[in-house]
Design a protein around this motif. Structure first.
Motif, short mmCIF file in Angstrom:
data_model
loop_
_atom_site.label_atom_id
_atom_site.label_comp_id
_atom_site.label_asym_id
_atom_site.label_seq_id
_atom_site.Cartn_x
_atom_site.Cartn_y
_atom_site.Cartn_z
N GLU A 4 0.82 -1.21 0.00
CA GLU A 4 0.00 0.00 0.00
C GLU A 4 0.86 1.26 0.00
OE1 GLU A 4 -0.46 -2.63 1.89
OE2 GLU A 4 -2.32 -3.37 0.95
N LEU A 5 1.92 1.26 0.80
CA LEU A 5 2.80 2.42 0.84
C LEU A 5 3.56 2.59 -0.47
CD1 LEU A 5 3.97 4.76 2.41
CD2 LEU A 5 5.66 3.19 3.41
N PHE A 6 3.97 1.47 -1.05
CA PHE A 6 4.67 1.55 -2.33
C PHE A 6 3.76 2.15 -3.41
CE2 PHE A 6 5.76 -0.20 -6.48
CZ PHE A 6 7.12 0.07 -6.56
N MET A 7 2.51 1.70 -3.45
CA MET A 7 1.59 2.21 -4.46
C MET A 7 1.25 3.69 -4.22
SD MET A 7 1.38 -0.27 -6.45
CE MET A 7 0.20 0.49 -7.56
N GLU A 8 1.18 4.09 -2.96
CA GLU A 8 0.94 5.51 -2.66
C GLU A 8 2.10 6.37 -3.17
OE1 GLU A 8 0.89 8.48 1.22
OE2 GLU A 8 0.37 6.35 1.48
N LEU A 9 3.32 5.89 -2.91
CA LEU A 9 4.49 6.62 -3.38
C LEU A 9 4.54 6.65 -4.90
CD1 LEU A 9 7.15 8.02 -2.66
CD2 LEU A 9 8.23 5.78 -2.51
N LEU A 10 4.21 5.54 -5.53
CA LEU A 10 4.20 5.47 -6.99
C LEU A 10 3.17 6.42 -7.59
CD1 LEU A 10 5.30 4.07 -9.54
CD2 LEU A 10 3.50 2.34 -9.25
N SER A 11 2.01 6.52 -6.97
CA SER A 11 0.97 7.41 -7.50
C SER A 11 1.38 8.88 -7.45
CB SER A 11 -0.33 7.21 -6.72
OG SER A 11 -0.18 7.62 -5.37
N LYS A 12 2.24 9.24 -6.47
CA LYS A 12 2.65 10.63 -6.33
C LYS A 12 3.79 10.99 -7.28
CE LYS A 12 1.14 11.75 -1.68
NZ LYS A 12 1.51 12.42 -0.40
N PRO A 27 10.95 3.10 -22.84
CA PRO A 27 11.45 3.46 -21.51
C PRO A 27 11.03 2.45 -20.44
CG PRO A 27 9.57 4.81 -22.06
CD PRO A 27 9.90 4.01 -23.29
N LEU A 28 11.79 2.42 -19.36
CA LEU A 28 11.44 1.57 -18.23
C LEU A 28 10.23 2.15 -17.50
CD1 LEU A 28 15.03 0.94 -16.79
CD2 LEU A 28 13.68 -0.56 -18.26
N GLU A 29 9.39 1.27 -16.99
CA GLU A 29 8.18 1.71 -16.31
C GLU A 29 8.52 2.42 -15.00
OE1 GLU A 29 5.65 -1.57 -15.66
OE2 GLU A 29 5.23 -1.93 -17.80
N PRO A 30 7.70 3.39 -14.58
CA PRO A 30 7.93 4.06 -13.29
C PRO A 30 7.98 3.09 -12.12
CG PRO A 30 6.33 5.28 -14.60
CD PRO A 30 6.59 3.99 -15.33
N LEU A 32 9.19 0.06 -12.03
CA LEU A 32 10.51 -0.54 -11.98
C LEU A 32 11.55 0.47 -11.50
CD1 LEU A 32 12.49 -2.86 -12.50
CD2 LEU A 32 12.58 -2.14 -14.90
N ARG A 33 11.45 1.68 -11.97
CA ARG A 33 12.40 2.72 -11.57
C ARG A 33 12.32 2.99 -10.07
NH1 ARG A 33 13.84 5.55 -16.41
NH2 ARG A 33 14.57 7.34 -15.20
N LEU A 34 11.11 3.03 -9.54
CA LEU A 34 10.94 3.27 -8.11
C LEU A 34 11.43 2.08 -7.29
CD1 LEU A 34 9.92 4.90 -5.71
CD2 LEU A 34 7.63 3.97 -6.14
N ALA A 35 11.09 0.85 -7.71
CA ALA A 35 11.51 -0.34 -6.99
C ALA A 35 13.03 -0.46 -6.96
CB ALA A 35 10.89 -1.59 -7.63
N LEU A 36 13.67 -0.16 -8.07
CA LEU A 36 15.12 -0.23 -8.15
C LEU A 36 15.76 0.79 -7.20
CD1 LEU A 36 17.09 -0.61 -11.46
CD2 LEU A 36 17.96 0.82 -9.62
N THR A 37 15.22 2.00 -7.17
CA THR A 37 15.78 3.04 -6.31
C THR A 37 15.61 2.70 -4.83
OG1 THR A 37 15.30 4.73 -7.97
CG2 THR A 37 15.63 5.49 -5.71
N LEU A 38 14.44 2.22 -4.45
CA LEU A 38 14.21 1.87 -3.05
C LEU A 38 15.09 0.70 -2.62
CD1 LEU A 38 10.31 2.18 -2.87
CD2 LEU A 38 12.02 3.81 -2.05
#
Length: 236
Positions: A4-12, A27-30, A32-38
């Motif tokens: 839930e927190l991951f999806m909230e962060l992704l939506s923002k 391009p790489l999906e957002p 994947l980019r967020l998961a890689l960074t975290l």
């Protein structure tokens, strides 16, 4: 981090880190980019190890981590880390909390050393008294363990006081641009006392900055007991 927190962060931040599709690349999906960074921030893996786990080249990972993290900071900075600027600001007032030792302690200030590889040709600048190279993060924390002010980047060889003296936080306190709540009495008391920020023994006493009572020069319990048991010498 739960889903839930991951999806909230992704939506923002998702729309801000999404790249444009072109004829030359997909391009790489957002997500994947967020998961890689975290994952990089949480686990401390190298880019070389991440390229096998996420199947992304190291030169691309470097740009993804930098851009995504800057976007997260920009998105949450004003919402999450907001230092109160007036005495009336509710963020100053203490609440019931394990770290609220007294009713007049409004915040706690402390620093931590973040382990790092020594930059080239820096000598012992980043080598701290604990025996490793580091950067220092100085943080002002409220009674809910939430950061409301941070200063990051001082070299590891700096002292606690030296780091604080070079921060904008110290300057605004000394110039009274940030005011603590008005003086108030302790529970059961009638003498008004200043609200203050708690700090360790390395810091000087200030009206807004208090530390534990120093024990230097005082008798230890054993020494005091020995003095009490020594027989008195009386003159004949």
């Amino acid at each position: 981090m739960d889903k839930e927190l991951f999806m909230e962060l992704l939506s923002k931040i998702g729309p801000r880190i999404e790249k444009q599709r072109t004829f030359w690349r997909e391009p790489l999906e957002p997500r994947l980019r967020l998961a890689l960074t975290l994952w990089y921030q949480a686990m401390g893996d190298s880019y070389q190890s991440l390229q096998y786990g996420f199947r992304v080249a190291t030169n691309i990972i470097c740009g993804i981590v930098r851009d995504t993290w800057e976007t997260i900071i920009d998105e949450y900075m004003k919402e999450v880390i907001v230092c109160p600027m007036t005495p009336e600001d509710g963020r100053w007032w203490p609440r019931d909390s394990p770290i609220s030792g007294t009713s007049i302690t409004v915040r706690t200030l402390d620093d931590r050393h973040i382990v790092m590889c020594a930059p080239r040709k820096t000598g012992s600048i980043y080598h701290n008294y604990k025996g490793f190279h580091s950067l220092i993060i100085l943080a002002l924390v409220d009674t809910d363990y939430k950061f409301i002010y941070t200063d990051v980047g001082a070299n590891g060889a700096s002292s606690d006081v030296g780091v604080f003296l070079n921060t904008p936080l110290r300057r605004v306190f000394n110039n009274y641009h940030v005011g603590l709540p008005p003086r108030d009495a302790l529970p059961g008391g009638d003498h008004p006392i200043h609200y203050f920020i708690a700090r360790d023994d390395a810091f000087p006493f200030k009206e807004y900055l208090q530390k534990p009572f120093p024990l230097r020069g005082l008798f230890t319990g054993r020494t005091a007991l020995q003095l009490l048991t020594v027989p008195c010498q009386t003159s004949g």
